[in-house]
Design an enzyme around this catalytic site. Structure first.
Site, PDB file in Angstrom:
ATOM      1  N   HIS A  49     -24.959  11.546 -39.935  1.00 23.39           N
ATOM      2  CA  HIS A  49     -26.402  11.310 -39.836  1.00 23.39           C
ATOM      3  C   HIS A  49     -27.204  12.209 -40.773  1.00 23.39           C
ATOM      4  CE1 HIS A  49     -26.964  15.113 -37.693  1.00 23.39           C
ATOM      5  NE2 HIS A  49     -25.877  14.810 -37.008  1.00 23.39           N
ATOM      6  N   GLY A  50     -28.471  11.850 -40.996  1.00 26.75           N
ATOM      7  CA  GLY A  50     -29.380  12.680 -41.774  1.00 26.75           C
ATOM      8  C   GLY A  50     -29.756  13.954 -41.034  1.00 26.75           C
ATOM      9  N   ARG A  51     -30.505  14.802 -41.719  1.00 24.06           N
ATOM     10  CA  ARG A  51     -30.826  16.130 -41.194  1.00 24.06           C
ATOM     11  C   ARG A  51     -31.804  16.071 -40.023  1.00 24.06           C
ATOM     12  NH1 ARG A  51     -34.050  20.725 -44.559  1.00 24.06           N
ATOM     13  NH2 ARG A  51     -35.799  19.815 -43.399  1.00 24.06           N
ATOM     14  N   THR A  52     -31.633  17.009 -39.107  1.00 28.51           N
ATOM     15  CA  THR A  52     -32.584  17.223 -38.016  1.00 28.51           C
ATOM     16  C   THR A  52     -33.163  18.631 -38.157  1.00 28.51           C
ATOM     17  OG1 THR A  52     -31.067  18.248 -36.432  1.00 28.51           O
ATOM     18  CG2 THR A  52     -31.090  15.822 -36.513  1.00 28.51           C
ATOM     19  N   ALA A  53     -34.208  18.910 -37.405  1.00 33.79           N
ATOM     20  CA  ALA A  53     -34.780  20.265 -37.417  1.00 33.79           C
ATOM     21  C   ALA A  53     -33.759  21.282 -36.929  1.00 33.79           C
ATOM     22  CB  ALA A  53     -36.042  20.307 -36.558  1.00 33.79           C
ATOM     23  N   TRP A  54     -32.907  20.876 -36.013  1.00 31.72           N
ATOM     24  CA  TRP A  54     -31.889  21.803 -35.507  1.00 31.72           C
ATOM     25  C   TRP A  54     -30.821  22.056 -36.562  1.00 31.72           C
ATOM     26  CZ3 TRP A  54     -30.474  21.231 -29.617  1.00 31.72           C
ATOM     27  CH2 TRP A  54     -31.641  21.417 -28.869  1.00 31.72           C
ATOM     28  N   ASN A  55     -30.483  21.045 -37.371  1.00 33.62           N
ATOM     29  CA  ASN A  55     -29.575  21.292 -38.492  1.00 33.62           C
ATOM     30  C   ASN A  55     -30.187  22.327 -39.434  1.00 33.62           C
ATOM     31  OD1 ASN A  55     -28.677  17.798 -38.701  1.00 33.62           O
ATOM     32  ND2 ASN A  55     -27.477  19.462 -37.815  1.00 33.62           N
ATOM     33  N   GLU A 110     -21.359  13.312 -30.632  1.00 36.75           N
ATOM     34  CA  GLU A 110     -20.838  14.618 -31.047  1.00 36.75           C
ATOM     35  C   GLU A 110     -20.168  15.324 -29.866  1.00 36.75           C
ATOM     36  OE1 GLU A 110     -19.461  16.453 -33.021  1.00 36.75           O
ATOM     37  OE2 GLU A 110     -21.037  17.132 -34.414  1.00 36.75           O
ATOM     38  N   HIS A 123     -21.272  12.006 -36.383  1.00 37.06           N
ATOM     39  CA  HIS A 123     -21.585  13.431 -36.371  1.00 37.06           C
ATOM     40  C   HIS A 123     -20.547  14.265 -37.110  1.00 37.06           C
ATOM     41  CE1 HIS A 123     -24.610  12.352 -33.359  1.00 37.06           C
ATOM     42  NE2 HIS A 123     -23.682  11.524 -32.898  1.00 37.06           N
TER      43      HIS A 123
END
Length: 228
Positions: free
Chosen positions: A34-40, A107, A175
């Protein structure tokens, strides 16, 4: 395999003398993270927390769709967590396909560690650093999963996809940690092996299957967002 184009999911070999070689069917599985998240971005463990894509992640999903738009996928499958589902729909829309959601592709469950950084987890659980360094399997908090638990639920989902789409190209969106361990499993590598690097956000790997042979076609392919 002699005479078998690497970019073709099927090939019917020509006659050799009076004998005809068998038709070999190749199945291709593309695993897209998946694309980026704020947590990534802040390096927080997500596990099964349903964190959405951030602004960069949404652009990455579109870039992945652009990069994969010429592939001849017959189906798209995805984890039902929204960071994967949104990425999958971006690609599927370009391909004119539906997305089949499967919660078994989520995940690894990190339980109460979700939302914490690795350094925070190491501070609370000093044994974590040793486990991670040694490549040993361990339970992610009292309420989380082990790698073995994760593979036990996810592998049947992949096996079903491969059986259902024999001789086809299939996209699976999910994931990073799950895919790193699935790749090792599919390629017959030991559980604790550290041969392949982890997948970046909106990067993908490709595995091919033909009868008793399995091989890695590509790993950690970039969508080249900066050039798109």
């Amino acid at each position: 395999m002699e005479g078998l184009p690497a970019d073709s999911p099927r090939h019917c070999p020509a006659r050799t003398g009076s004998r005809r070689r068998r038709i070999v069917s190749i199945t291709k599985l593309v695993l897209l993270r998946h694309g980026r998240t704020a947590w990534n971005d802040t390096r927080r463990l997500q596990g099964q927390a349903d964190v959405e894509l951030d602004r960069v992640g949404l652009r990455q999903a579109q870039a992945a769709a652009h990069a994969l738009s010429t592939r001849e996928f017959s189906a798209v499958y995805s984890s039902n967590l929204q960071r994967a589902a949104v990425t999958a729909r971006a690609v599927a829309d370009v391909l004119g396909l539906d997305v089949s959601m499967d919660k078994r592709l989520q995940e690894i469950n990190v339980g109460s560690w979700s939302g914490k950084t690795r350094s925070q987890v190491e501070e609370e659980f000093p044994e974590y650093a040793a486990w991670y360094t040694e490549g040993r399997d361990f339970r992610r908090s009292a309420s989380g999963e082990t790698e073995a638990d994760m593979l036990e639920r996810a592998t049947p989902a992949i096996d079903r996809i491969l059986k259902r789409h024999r001789g086809e190209e299939v996209l699976v969106v999910g994931h990073g940690f799950l895919f790193s361990k699935l790749l090792q499993h599919l390629l017959g590598l030991p559980a604790g092996a550290r041969v392949l690097g982890s997948l970046g956000n909106a990067h993908w790997s490709e595995v091919a299957f033909a009868e008793q042979a399995t091989w890695l076609v590509a790993h950690n392919v970039d969508t080249q967002l900066r050039d798109w």
